[in-house]
Design an enzyme around this catalytic site. Sequence first.
Site, PDB file in Angstrom:
ATOM      1  N   ASP A 151       0.862  -1.186   0.000  1.00 14.87           N
ATOM      2  CA  ASP A 151       0.000   0.000   0.000  1.00 14.87           C
ATOM      3  C   ASP A 151       0.892   1.228   0.000  1.00 14.87           C
ATOM      4  OD1 ASP A 151      -3.240   0.371   0.818  1.00 14.87           O
ATOM      5  OD2 ASP A 151      -1.978   2.148   1.054  1.00 14.87           O
ATOM      6  N   ALA A 160       5.420  -0.425   2.013  1.00 11.07           N
ATOM      7  CA  ALA A 160       4.786   0.876   1.778  1.00 11.07           C
ATOM      8  C   ALA A 160       5.384   1.438   0.489  1.00 11.07           C
ATOM      9  CB  ALA A 160       5.050   1.810   2.944  1.00 11.07           C
ATOM     10  N   ASP A 180      -7.190  -4.565  -5.693  1.00 10.98           N
ATOM     11  CA  ASP A 180      -8.400  -3.950  -5.129  1.00 10.98           C
ATOM     12  C   ASP A 180      -8.129  -2.465  -4.897  1.00 10.98           C
ATOM     13  OD1 ASP A 180     -10.889  -3.570  -4.008  1.00 10.98           O
ATOM     14  OD2 ASP A 180     -10.302  -4.291  -2.027  1.00 10.98           O
ATOM     15  N   CYS A 234     -14.335  -0.516  -7.500  1.00 13.48           N
ATOM     16  CA  CYS A 234     -15.384  -0.070  -6.569  1.00 13.48           C
ATOM     17  C   CYS A 234     -15.943   1.283  -6.984  1.00 13.48           C
ATOM     18  CB  CYS A 234     -14.844  -0.008  -5.132  1.00 13.48           C
ATOM     19  SG  CYS A 234     -13.531   1.195  -4.920  1.00 13.48           S
TER      20      CYS A 234
END
Length: 395
Positions: free
Chosen positions: A252, A279, A299, A339
């Site tokens: 992430d 990270a 995602d 999404c």
Amino acid sequence: MSRYKKVFLKPGKEESLKRFHPWIFSGAIASIQGEPEEGEVVEVYTSADYFIALGHFQIGSIAIRVLSFSREEINRDFWKERLQAAYQVRLGVGLAGRPDNNTYRLVHGEGDNLPGLVIDIYSRTAVMQAHSAGMHLYRMEIAEALAEVMEGVIENIYYKSETTLPFKADLFPENGFLKGGSSENVAMENGLLFQVDWLKGQKTGFFVDQCENRALLERYSKGRSVLNMFCYTGGFSFYAMRGGAEVVHSVDSSAKAVDLTNKNIELNFPGDPRHTAYAEDAFKFLDRMGHQYDLIVLDPPAFAKHKDAVRNALQGYRKLNAKAFEKIRPGGILFTFSCSQVITKDHFRTAVFTAAALSGRRVRILHQLTQPADHPVNIYHPEGEYLKGLVLYVE
């Protein structure tokens, strides 16, 4: 005599309301009696002066969010009845009332006939979020009704709407507890523990909408090397660990998210050496990584928040998936999602199929995924279907 101000529609503009669609756009309105405040409840009439709906008024493209298609008082009894109905759905589908699961969405806006309201349950805390001025104004009444409906189930109600309310409404919301005040932030989903950051985290603190898709990933994880991109709090990662993955890497761009992922792995698998978190920017990581993964999860956050951004978003999905197709091992499985509400199922599939064609790999669709039962789609409001996913087998 009604205490609510009246809104009159232009001729023919009641047709969508006859089909129970819960939105009235500003262009459909002919006139308004008086000057309703943002969030005020108004009655809606056809051009022939027939009552047709009751809803929250708001300045903007969606001018009225419909609460009811019949005349009734919007009071504590109304909120209680709607919340009770939502809770019954969660009990009925086996998400609430289970010893191994105390995490679920209790209210999903239009899907639960409460447009503009989201409530997620994390153990003994409900996190409530308003997406409309009306729901913000009624927050205390809703919280009181919620405490009654969920008595013995929840102890705390945290209000988190600073970033979700329309900025033009000048509502100045403050996040904070409306009831209780516990700092206990560990919840359970399908027997796995995780920390919820409802104070500073995204959404309500955890992405509850991937619950069923995480459980599916667990079934495919045994013996595989798993890469979880855009890991946020590590949900897919700890399910992969329980599923028997050999290696799990979480990525992430946010160091805070990576820290939370590491804490969640430690909660469930203390001292387990199979997991490493990075990270790092997703595209940079995909560029530099080798061909060591045979299960990849993509995602990403919403690439498009509004219609103007669709073209750029689709390019982003193509680029992201093309990189995964290029790097995934033969016999690998790709879980890929969008999404973004404005990206349709067909848009997303076309972007992924284009990426597959560019890679030259043979690809099969194993599953077509969507949001779970606690994120229901109102049959009269297809716009409520926002989560799209594909599980692909890559030769």
